[in-house]
Design a protein around this motif. Structure first.
Motif, PDB file in Angstrom:
ATOM      1  N   SER A   1       8.441 -11.609   5.004  1.00 50.17           N
ATOM      2  CA  SER A   1       8.636 -10.762   6.177  1.00 50.17           C
ATOM      3  C   SER A   1       7.466 -10.902   7.144  1.00 50.17           C
ATOM      4  O   SER A   1       7.664 -10.999   8.360  1.00 50.17           O
ATOM      5  CB  SER A   1       8.785  -9.304   5.743  1.00 50.17           C
ATOM      6  N   ASP A   2       6.246 -10.900   6.616  1.00 49.51           N
ATOM      7  CA  ASP A   2       5.069 -11.067   7.470  1.00 49.51           C
ATOM      8  C   ASP A   2       5.074 -12.431   8.161  1.00 49.51           C
ATOM      9  O   ASP A   2       4.734 -12.543   9.339  1.00 49.51           O
ATOM     10  CB  ASP A   2       3.788 -10.909   6.646  1.00 49.51           C
TER      11      ASP A   2
ATOM     12  N   THR B   1       7.618 -12.371  10.951  1.00 50.41           N
ATOM     13  CA  THR B   1       7.105 -11.594  12.077  1.00 50.41           C
ATOM     14  C   THR B   1       6.083 -12.403  12.872  1.00 50.41           C
ATOM     15  O   THR B   1       6.106 -12.417  14.114  1.00 50.41           O
ATOM     16  CB  THR B   1       6.478 -10.281  11.576  1.00 50.41           C
ATOM     17  N   SER B   2       5.208 -13.088  12.170  1.00 56.72           N
ATOM     18  CA  SER B   2       4.197 -13.908  12.841  1.00 56.72           C
ATOM     19  C   SER B   2       4.836 -15.058  13.602  1.00 56.72           C
ATOM     20  O   SER B   2       4.433 -15.378  14.726  1.00 56.72           O
ATOM     21  CB  SER B   2       3.202 -14.463  11.823  1.00 56.72           C
TER      22      SER B   2
END
Length: 51
Positions: free
Chosen positions: A37-38, A41-42
């Protein structure tokens, strides 16, 4: 043949680990999901900054 045997050994180990330590297994999956998820997002922020 060796690849097939190693694949089955890995599958057996994963099943054994999940049965023996379900809480730890859930934490590993949760951590992996958070990392993905991170990363998504990035990546979205990077692509957004290009526009």
């Amino acid at each position: 043949m060796l690849k097939k045997v190693l694949t089955w050994l890995v599958v057996a180990f994963v099943i054994f680990y999940v049965i023996q330590r379900p809480e730890d297994s859930a934490n590993i999956v949760h951590s992996a999901g958070s990392a993905l998820s991170d990363a998504a997002t990035s990546l979205a922020a990077f692509v957004g900054s290009l526009i």
